[in-house]
Design an enzyme around this catalytic site. Sequence first.
Site, mmCIF file in Angstrom:
data_model
loop_
_atom_site.group_PDB
_atom_site.id
_atom_site.type_symbol
_atom_site.label_atom_id
_atom_site.label_comp_id
_atom_site.label_asym_id
_atom_site.label_seq_id
_atom_site.Cartn_x
_atom_site.Cartn_y
_atom_site.Cartn_z
ATOM 1 N NE ARG A 18 -12.925 8.290 5.033
ATOM 2 C CZ ARG A 18 -11.747 8.665 4.570
ATOM 3 N NH1 ARG A 18 -11.600 9.860 4.020
ATOM 4 N NH2 ARG A 18 -10.715 7.854 4.624
ATOM 5 C CG HIS A 57 -1.949 1.102 1.157
ATOM 6 N ND1 HIS A 57 -2.959 1.132 0.213
ATOM 7 C CD2 HIS A 57 -2.116 2.216 1.911
ATOM 8 C CE1 HIS A 57 -3.693 2.207 0.398
ATOM 9 N NE2 HIS A 57 -3.210 2.891 1.419
ATOM 10 C CG HIS A 109 -5.567 1.862 7.052
ATOM 11 N ND1 HIS A 109 -4.220 1.968 7.272
ATOM 12 C CD2 HIS A 109 -5.861 2.756 6.063
ATOM 13 C CE1 HIS A 109 -3.706 2.894 6.474
ATOM 14 N NE2 HIS A 109 -4.679 3.387 5.727
ATOM 15 C CG ASP A 120 -1.039 4.662 3.952
ATOM 16 O OD1 ASP A 120 -1.285 5.233 2.893
ATOM 17 O OD2 ASP A 120 -1.834 4.668 4.903
ATOM 18 C CG HIS A 145 -10.247 7.016 -1.476
ATOM 19 N ND1 HIS A 145 -10.777 7.366 -0.255
ATOM 20 C CD2 HIS A 145 -8.951 7.418 -1.446
ATOM 21 C CE1 HIS A 145 -9.840 7.971 0.479
ATOM 22 N NE2 HIS A 145 -8.731 8.013 -0.240
ATOM 23 C CE1 TYR A 165 -5.779 11.004 -3.202
ATOM 24 C CE2 TYR A 165 -5.050 8.784 -2.688
ATOM 25 C CZ TYR A 165 -5.115 10.115 -2.376
ATOM 26 O OH TYR A 165 -4.491 10.592 -1.236
ATOM 27 C CG HIS A 173 -1.547 6.850 -0.925
ATOM 28 N ND1 HIS A 173 -2.593 6.469 -1.725
ATOM 29 C CD2 HIS A 173 -1.852 6.423 0.319
ATOM 30 C CE1 HIS A 173 -3.501 5.846 -0.993
ATOM 31 N NE2 HIS A 173 -3.077 5.800 0.253
ATOM 32 C CG HIS A 208 -7.926 3.830 2.132
ATOM 33 N ND1 HIS A 208 -7.979 4.654 1.040
ATOM 34 C CD2 HIS A 208 -6.612 3.695 2.437
ATOM 35 C CE1 HIS A 208 -6.739 5.009 0.695
ATOM 36 N NE2 HIS A 208 -5.899 4.432 1.516
ATOM 37 C CD GLU A 217 -6.316 5.786 7.466
ATOM 38 O OE1 GLU A 217 -6.891 5.884 6.355
ATOM 39 O OE2 GLU A 217 -5.164 6.192 7.678
ATOM 40 N NE ARG A 265 -9.585 14.589 4.399
ATOM 41 C CZ ARG A 265 -10.894 14.438 4.187
ATOM 42 N NH1 ARG A 265 -11.361 13.336 3.646
ATOM 43 N NH2 ARG A 265 -11.753 15.381 4.563
HETATM 44 ZN ZN LIG Z 1 -3.760 4.819 1.978
#
Ligand SMILES: [Zn+2]
Length: 432
Positions: free
Chosen positions: A201, A55, A260, A311, A198, A116, A57, A223, A226, A77
């Site tokens: 959410r 995993h 997660h 991650d 994703h 993404y 990004h 995900h 989390e 975030r």
């Molecule tokens: Zn992630």
Amino acid sequence: MTEFWCEYAWVDAAPVPKVLVTCGGDGVITEVRAGVDPTGTRLRGLVFPGFANAHSHAFHRALRGRTHHAGSFWSWRDSMYRLANRLDPDSYQRLATAVFAEMVLSGYTVVGEFHYLHHQADGRPYVESNAMGLALIEAARSAGIRLTLLDACYLTGGIGKPLQPEQARFGDADSSAWAERLAALPEEPGFKVGAAIHSVRAVPADQISTVAAAADGRPLHFHLSEQPAENEQCLAAYGMSPAQLLNENGALRPPSTAVHAIHLSESDINLLGDAGSAICVCPTTERDLGDGIGPAVELASGGCLLSLGTDQHASIDPFEEMRGVELDQRLRRLSRGLFAPEDLIRQATVNGYQALGWEGGTVAVGQPCDLVAVDLDSIRTAGTDPRQAVMAAGAGDVSTVVIGGEVVVLDRSHRLGKVAQLLERAITPLWD
Ligand SMILES: [Zn+2]
């Protein structure tokens, strides 16, 4: 044909001395023999099969050392969104190349990139609709790492909420438009396409089954739970947990991986185990973001295969992730030895390869010749029992990395040159 002689090699879940690994011209292991005198390319220390980073990004690496002073998952975030909107295909490729090279230097031989950043910052597609995904493929090729591009469907800015302006580039019109873009990605050697939701959410319930169907036997990652807020919002909107919602819509069946999987009820754990979903644990990220410690022991004993990922890359070190799984569970369960070193190695190798749709992760005939040599005489590892070396080693102890029979890292040097410089040149301009 290439021969790699290993002082020790991790074969059949144990360190074996004096192993000769023969690799055919196609990068696949043709013979493994123990008790052989040195010959061919010599690999010092203990040679593991390649580690899988299940995993990632890649662009989050630019947040390392810049977001740890305060705040919450949600404020982190916000920083991540600001960074995301400064990237274009060229800068994304530069950054990902450096990050993937850092991974290889640390012992990773395959990465699952949960991707993404699909479109331009204002949401308009690039002329080449997969320009950003193609940048990742080129980056992996330069860095020499195997890649599974987990192209993520991302449609909403929270349950029942439109995408916010800072999320515009993540979104496709709907799951069918996402599936069309996915189908246009190329299939090439060294590279696989997978799918991702994703999170609950970001993908409404009535769109989840389209993504699961479009995955069509490819790895499907998402995900899951989390943060507690995700569970609360899902329960309020749908009357069920995220795991239940994904199961109802066909997303938990294999080959799926929940990333997660922290805030789970007992029935969620049973649901994931019964469905045969795998779990990707990301200990250093979950620690850094204050996510919590998930029920890894219960998930594993319920039948879920565990794999590991870095991650958001606060750390890129497979040993740190392996130890993190066990040490976090010790804190949670107030006991030791929940996962033996050989369990942790299986999670970081063969389980990770499987989660990303690859054969591999063992030193055996017919497997890809992906090898990672780890010093046993460093300041960290000197005097250790090779069986337990993963509990002491660090990424800095990786000396040589072979991927598909090709030496990509030799004596701590990546074939691209100075990776720290590549990282600095890719990251600093993003913050100017
Ligand atoms: Zn992630």
